[in-house]
Write a protein that holds these residues in place. Structure first.
Motif, PDB file in Angstrom:
ATOM      1  N   LEU A  25       0.970  -1.228  -0.199  1.00 38.04           N
ATOM      2  CA  LEU A  25      -0.176  -0.039   0.063  1.00 38.04           C
ATOM      3  C   LEU A  25       0.936   1.141  -0.041  1.00 38.04           C
ATOM      4  N   LYS A  26       1.763   1.047   0.592  1.00 39.76           N
ATOM      5  CA  LYS A  26       2.842   2.449   0.746  1.00 39.76           C
ATOM      6  C   LYS A  26       3.276   2.709  -0.643  1.00 39.76           C
ATOM      7  N   ASN A  27       3.839   1.460  -1.334  1.00 42.85           N
ATOM      8  CA  ASN A  27       4.614   1.795  -2.639  1.00 42.85           C
ATOM      9  C   ASN A  27       3.535   2.251  -3.316  1.00 42.85           C
ATOM     10  N   GLU A  28       2.172   1.833  -3.441  1.00 43.31           N
ATOM     11  CA  GLU A  28       1.038   2.241  -4.384  1.00 43.31           C
ATOM     12  C   GLU A  28       0.895   3.843  -4.153  1.00 43.31           C
ATOM     13  N   LEU A  29       0.672   3.875  -3.029  1.00 44.20           N
ATOM     14  CA  LEU A  29       0.546   5.506  -2.695  1.00 44.20           C
ATOM     15  C   LEU A  29       1.830   6.318  -3.287  1.00 44.20           C
ATOM     16  N   GLN A  30       3.133   6.016  -2.814  1.00 45.20           N
ATOM     17  CA  GLN A  30       4.370   6.730  -3.474  1.00 45.20           C
ATOM     18  C   GLN A  30       4.391   6.681  -4.920  1.00 45.20           C
ATOM     19  N   ASP A  62      -8.379  12.093   0.984  1.00 42.46           N
ATOM     20  CA  ASP A  62      -9.205  11.503   0.084  1.00 42.46           C
ATOM     21  C   ASP A  62      -8.643  10.685  -1.015  1.00 42.46           C
ATOM     22  N   ILE A  63      -7.997  11.346  -1.687  1.00 43.49           N
ATOM     23  CA  ILE A  63      -7.185  10.574  -2.785  1.00 43.49           C
ATOM     24  C   ILE A  63      -6.571   9.154  -2.494  1.00 43.49           C
ATOM     25  N   ALA A  64      -5.733   9.417  -1.372  1.00 41.01           N
ATOM     26  CA  ALA A  64      -5.145   8.040  -0.906  1.00 41.01           C
ATOM     27  C   ALA A  64      -6.029   6.954  -0.339  1.00 41.01           C
ATOM     28  N   LYS A  65      -7.512   7.436   0.313  1.00 37.26           N
ATOM     29  CA  LYS A  65      -8.540   6.352   0.414  1.00 37.26           C
ATOM     30  C   LYS A  65      -8.909   5.958  -0.765  1.00 37.26           C
ATOM     31  N   ALA A  66      -8.996   6.542  -1.767  1.00 37.70           N
ATOM     32  CA  ALA A  66      -9.569   5.933  -3.069  1.00 37.70           C
ATOM     33  C   ALA A  66      -8.666   5.013  -3.534  1.00 37.70           C
ATOM     34  N   LEU A  67      -7.282   5.425  -3.597  1.00 35.30           N
ATOM     35  CA  LEU A  67      -6.307   4.456  -4.065  1.00 35.30           C
ATOM     36  C   LEU A  67      -6.077   2.997  -3.152  1.00 35.30           C
TER      37      LEU A  67
END
Length: 80
Positions: A25-30, A62-67
């Motif tokens: 998840l951290k990699n996806e957000l980064q 909000d963007i992070a929650k959607a991702l």
């Protein structure tokens, strides 16, 4: 921006005991250019206690929650 777990500029997006999922998840957000930090709050003597916490800048929550939701849904669909 300086990270502090007590800062009002950062929010906890997810807590989990699953280190691998949290790293993914951290990699996806980064990869989507969202600043985040993974904090290990697992007990070293008793690893069943505690969790990993994923912090995100409040302005990107909000963007992070959607991702995160999209990432988890796509991974659940692949395992079925």
């Amino acid at each position: 921006m300086i990270f502090s777990v007590d800062s009002p500029d950062w929010v906890i997006m997810r807590k989990s005991g699953d280190a691998m999922q949290m790293e993914l998840l951290k990699n996806e957000l980064q990869n989507n250019e969202i600043n985040c930090f993974l904090v290990n709050k697992k007990d070293t003597m008793y690893p069943l206690f505690g969790a990993y916490m994923l912090y995100v800048e409040k302005k990107y929550a909000d963007i992070a929650k959607a991702l995160i939701d999209n990432f988890i849904e796509s991974n659940d669909a692949e395992t079925e």
